[in-house]
Each structure stands twice: as C-alpha cells, then as structure tokens.
Design a protein around this motif. Structure first.
Motif, PDB file in Angstrom:
ATOM      1  N   SER A  13       0.849  -1.189   0.000  1.00 17.14           N
ATOM      2  CA  SER A  13       0.000   0.000   0.000  1.00 17.14           C
ATOM      3  C   SER A  13       0.885   1.239   0.000  1.00 17.14           C
ATOM      4  N   THR A  14       0.299   2.349   0.407  1.00 15.62           N
ATOM      5  CA  THR A  14       1.063   3.595   0.541  1.00 15.62           C
ATOM      6  C   THR A  14       0.864   4.134   1.951  1.00 15.62           C
ATOM      7  N   GLU A  16       0.090   7.050   2.872  1.00 15.99           N
ATOM      8  CA  GLU A  16      -1.072   7.937   2.918  1.00 15.99           C
ATOM      9  C   GLU A  16      -2.371   7.143   3.027  1.00 15.99           C
ATOM     10  N   ARG A  17      -2.491   6.086   2.235  1.00 13.34           N
ATOM     11  CA  ARG A  17      -3.717   5.290   2.269  1.00 13.34           C
ATOM     12  C   ARG A  17      -3.823   4.523   3.592  1.00 13.34           C
TER      13      ARG A  17
END
Length: 360
Positions: A13-14, A16-17
C-alpha cells in the motif's frame, strides 16, 4: 470486552492510504492492527518505525507476524527482542517456533512484548507454562485462510480455541471484508477469514458469530481495506450478548414490541430442547394484555420468535425462540423469525446466557 482490529500491509500500500484507513478505523473504536513481516523487504522494514508511530498516536497496538527469517533480518533472538521494541511492535505472532527452550525464553522478554502462538495448531503450550513460560505474556492468534474451502471448520475452531481458553490464554481470530480487490500479505482476493463458513457472510454477521462463540477475544479484519460501512457495522455489534437478526411479522402490537426490544433477555437454566425461553419479561407484562393473534400456520419452525399471549395468562409476556417444530396451540403469538442464514447462531445460546435482537 472484545478488542476490534484491522490489518494493514504497508509493503502493498502507501503510507497515505494506510494512515487514512487507520484514522477511519480508530474513529469507530478499533484498537488493534495486525500486519505481516514475513514478506517485508528491507525498504519496508526501514520505514516500519514511522508506521508504528502513527498507529500508536491513533491508539492502536501493533501485532506482527514473524518467523526465524524475520528475526535473523532484524538481528533479534528469542532472548533479545530489542530490535522489535525499537520498531514499536507490541505483539509478536510466531508463525514458526524456536524449540521449547526458545519459546519459553521469548515469553520472558525484558521488552514486555506479548507473544502470540498459532491458535490454529494444537500446541503444547500448557507444557511450556509448566516449564517456565510466562502465561501473562502469552496469547494465541488463529490463522487466516486466503484459499476458498481451506478455513477452519466450526468443530476445529471450537476445539482449538477451547484448548487455549482452558489454559487461560486469550485468542484472536479473523473476519473478512467482502469489498472487491481487497488484499493480504500476498496477491489473493478471496477474503481472509479464520472460519471457512464466515468467508461469504456479511462482516457484521462474521463478528456476531465470533462473539457468540465466546472464544475470540480479539476480532480482526484479515484483509484490507474494509469499507466504512463494514467498520461501522462491526463496531455496532453488541459484544455483551448473542445478537440475532429478527424479521418482524406484520401486525405486531406495541406491547409485543416492548417485549422484544425493551426487555433484557436471558435463557433459562432449565433448558428445553424445543425452545429458548426468556421468562423475565413475564414480571413486567403480567398485568398487561397481549391479545391472541392467529399465526396462519399449524406449527412453528426453528427460529420463529414467539410471545406468550392472554390465552396462557400465567406465562404472558414470556419470549421464546423455537428450536424445533412446535404445534401452534393458540397460546403464543408469532412476532418474527430469525433469518435462515443466522439460524446457526441459536446453537451458541447456552442456558442462562444473554441474547438480544437486531432489526433486519
């Protein structure tokens, strides 16, 4: 009380997410994060400390799945968990073991990190405790199962969970988001539940199932990302009693609705094979009329919810749930039914246990 959790996989994922998801889950009272270091590369480990810092700021405890390879990569040993402590890890789940002596030593760590053993395997943890393992640092956490038809059977989940419950150890288990394109540590998309029968149930019914067993202390979404609707629905489940869906019949009277929703229900200790009986409402409704109403059926079936009417005045107001076919003799009003897909929950309502209803 139970602890609700989510799973987050930073390597897929990232930041931020992940942070957005953690904030959303925290707003609904989720307090545990599960993640996996088995497939984490060096880059993921280098940024893991900032991930746990954010999680802690949001009120989460962080559990990681590990094995010997992860220990070697971090420079940790069963006698030295300081590399995990520096990463901000609160719980280590052992996907593999270090032999009896190593497993005993790891529970006695100075870093005060809790150790979770595999709850889906029949481990001799009682033997470890007898030989010096610290039960206060020990818990179990079931597996999750990416491949359809491979999750635990109801019998296996109960047998294994009871094994560790009888040792005084807490247990965590997984439910699954039904959102499309969810993922786990690997590119699999068929959900990540512990129990196979939960795989295609709505998330809140999966949670009600695990709560009803009274064998799961922590209930965790195994895949990411659950929707806000799923998070909210699981957070809204009554954790204090078995909760059954109820489809009301038409024409249910205000007094009967009071019996259903306004009374606290508990099954009698002198249990019948034919019905669950909640007798306490009789005290509140003994002087109030509950007019008899034709049911339109000759017999009540399993899951039918009944309220005793004026034709059996001494028991008036008692709420009952049929467990098997019962003839309609005119003394009980049919007020609703447990949906077919939830009838299995009736098996978990033991004598003198609390239960209640949710509107369908």
């Amino acid at each position: 009380m139970h602890r609700l959790g989510i799973s987050v996989y930073p390597q897929r994922s990232t930041p931020e997410r992940d942070e957005q998801y953690m904030k959303l889950a925290a707003s609904y009272g989720f307090t545990r994060i599960f993640t996996c270091l088995l497939s984490a590369d060096t880059a993921a480990l280098d940024t893991f400390g900032s991930f746990t810092l954010t999680a802690h700021e949001l009120g989460f405890v962080v559990a990681v799945d590990t094995n010997e390879t992860v220990f070697d990569r971090l420079g940790a040993t069963p006698c030295d968990l300081s590399p995990f402590k520096r990463l901000g890890i609160d719980i280590i789940r052992l996907d593999a073991h270090f032999g009896d002596c190593g497993d005993i030593a790891i529970t006695r760590n100075r870093e005060r990190i809790s150790i979770e053993f595999n709850g889906s395997a029949a481990l001799a943890l009682d033997n470890l405790i007898e030989r010096g393992a610290d039960p206060h640092a020990m818990r179990t956490c079931h597996n999750f199962y990416p491949e359809p038809y491979t999750g635990l059977s109801e019998e296996a989940f109960t047998r294994l969970s009871m094994r560790y419950r009888n040792m005084g150890l807490g247990t965590a288990a997984f439910i699954s988001s039904r959102q499309p394109d969810t993922f786990g540590p690997w590119p699999v998309f068929a959900g990540l539940p512990t129990c196979e029968d939960d795989r295609h149930r709505p998330a809140e019914l999966q949670a009600r199932h695990l709560f009803a067993t009274e064998l799961a202390d922590d209930v965790i979404f195994g895949n990411a990302f659950a929707s806000e609707e799923e998070l909210a629905s699981v957070a809204a489940v009554d954790q204090c009693r078995s909760q059954l869906g109820l489809v009301l019949e038409s024409g249910v009277s205000p007094v009967e609705r009071e019996v259903i929703w306004g009374a606290s229900h508990a099954t009698r200790g002198d249990a019948s094979a034919y019905m669950l009986r909640s007798s306490m409402p009789r005290l509140a409704f003994r002087d109030r009329s509950i007019a008899a109403r034709p049911s339109g059926v000759q017999s009540f079936k399993r899951g039918d919810v009944l309220v005793v009417n004026d034709n059996m005045e001494h028991y008036r107001g008692e709420l009952e749930i049929a467990l098997r076919e019962i003839p309609d003799d005119g003394t009980r009003n049919l007020v609703g039914a447990v949906p077919p897909e939830e009838l299995f929950l009736l098996d978990y309502i033991a004598p003198e246990h609390l239960f209640g209803f949710k509107r369908c």
